[in-house]
Design a protein around this motif. Structure first.
Motif, PDB file in Angstrom:
ATOM      1  N   LYS A  84     -20.013  62.181 -19.965  1.00  0.00           N
ATOM      2  CA  LYS A  84     -21.230  60.929 -19.794  1.00  0.00           C
ATOM      3  C   LYS A  84     -21.960  60.981 -21.503  1.00  0.00           C
ATOM      4  CE  LYS A  84     -22.088  64.124 -16.489  1.00  0.00           C
ATOM      5  NZ  LYS A  84     -22.646  65.152 -15.576  1.00  0.00           N
ATOM      6  N   PRO A  85     -22.674  59.856 -21.454  1.00  0.00           N
ATOM      7  CA  PRO A  85     -23.390  59.771 -23.184  1.00  0.00           C
ATOM      8  C   PRO A  85     -24.156  60.387 -23.522  1.00  0.00           C
ATOM      9  CG  PRO A  85     -24.358  58.021 -21.249  1.00  0.00           C
ATOM     10  CD  PRO A  85     -23.620  59.087 -20.631  1.00  0.00           C
ATOM     11  N   THR A  86     -25.072  60.984 -22.891  1.00  0.00           N
ATOM     12  CA  THR A  86     -25.983  62.480 -23.177  1.00  0.00           C
ATOM     13  C   THR A  86     -25.816  63.619 -23.447  1.00  0.00           C
ATOM     14  OG1 THR A  86     -27.166  61.925 -20.933  1.00  0.00           O
ATOM     15  CG2 THR A  86     -27.547  60.322 -22.861  1.00  0.00           C
ATOM     16  N   THR A  87     -24.947  63.337 -22.511  1.00  0.00           N
ATOM     17  CA  THR A  87     -24.505  64.937 -21.887  1.00  0.00           C
ATOM     18  C   THR A  87     -22.839  65.545 -22.361  1.00  0.00           C
ATOM     19  OG1 THR A  87     -24.391  65.606 -19.928  1.00  0.00           O
ATOM     20  CG2 THR A  87     -26.892  66.089 -20.578  1.00  0.00           C
ATOM     21  N   ILE A  88     -22.015  66.910 -22.295  1.00  0.00           N
ATOM     22  CA  ILE A  88     -21.181  67.353 -22.189  1.00  0.00           C
ATOM     23  C   ILE A  88     -21.043  68.199 -21.208  1.00  0.00           C
ATOM     24  CG2 ILE A  88     -19.789  68.142 -23.276  1.00  0.00           C
ATOM     25  CD1 ILE A  88     -20.013  66.717 -26.043  1.00  0.00           C
TER      26      ILE A  88
END
Length: 148
Positions: free
Chosen positions: A57-61
Motif C-alpha cells: 500500500k502506498p500510504t501505510t505499511i
C-alpha cells in the motif's frame, strides 16, 4: 522502524497489572521447548517477534508480529496443570483487553489475527504450554514522512 513498534508492544504488555506477566523481545528461546529450559521466576512470559511486513500500500505499511505466550506447570500433578492453564487463559484475557483495537505509537488500532496452541507437552521441567498470537499493525509509510 520495526523496533519502535515492538518496544511499544512490550511496554503495553508490561504495563498490565491485573496478572503477573512479563514481555520481552524474542531471541529464539523456544527453539527446543521440550527441554523446558525456562527460568522458573520468569514465567509466564510473552515473547514478541517481528514476522513480516507488507509494503504494497502506498500510504501505510502492515507489520505483523507474533506473541508467544509461554507458561509452565512445574509439576505433572493434574491440579497444578489446571491452575497453570487457568492462569494462561487469564493472561490472554488481560492481553486482549490491553491491546485490542488500540494503537501503538502512531499505528492504526491493533488487528488481532489467529491464536493457536503451538506446544503443549510434558517436559523435563514440568508441563509447558505455548500459544502463538498473530497481530497486525498498520503504520504510516516512513518514506512519505521522510524517515527512510
Amino acid at each position: 522502524m520495526y523496533q519502535k513498534y515492538q518496544d511499544g508492544l512490550i511496554n503495553a504488555i508490561n504495563a498490565i497489572t491485573t496478572v503477573a506477566i512479563k514481555a520481552e523481545q524474542y531471541f529464539g528461546e523456544l527453539e527446543k521447548p521440550q527441554e523446558g529450559n525456562f527460568l522458573k521466576g520468569s514465567l509466564p512470559i510473552i515473547y514478541i517477534d517481528f514476522i513480516q511486513d507488507d509494503t504494497s500500500k502506498p500510504t501505510t505499511i502492515d507489520i505483523e508480529f507474533s506473541l508467544y505466550i509461554v507458561h509452565i506447570a512445574y509439576s505433572k500433578n493434574k491440579a497444578t496443570r489446571i491452575t497453570a492453564r487457568t492462569e494462561i487463559h487469564e493472561l490472554l484475557k488481560a492481553v486482549y483487553k490491553q491491546l485490542a483495537f488500540k494503537p501503538i505509537e502512531d499505528s492504526e488500532p491493533i488487528e488481532f489475527k489467529k491464536l493457536r496452541k503451538i506446544y503443549d507437552a510434558s517436559t523435563a521441567g514440568g508441563y509447558v504450554t505455548i500459544y502463538q498470537k498473530e497481530i497486525l499493525l498498520s503504520v504510516p509509510n516512513p518514506i512519505l514522512k521522510g524517515e527512510f
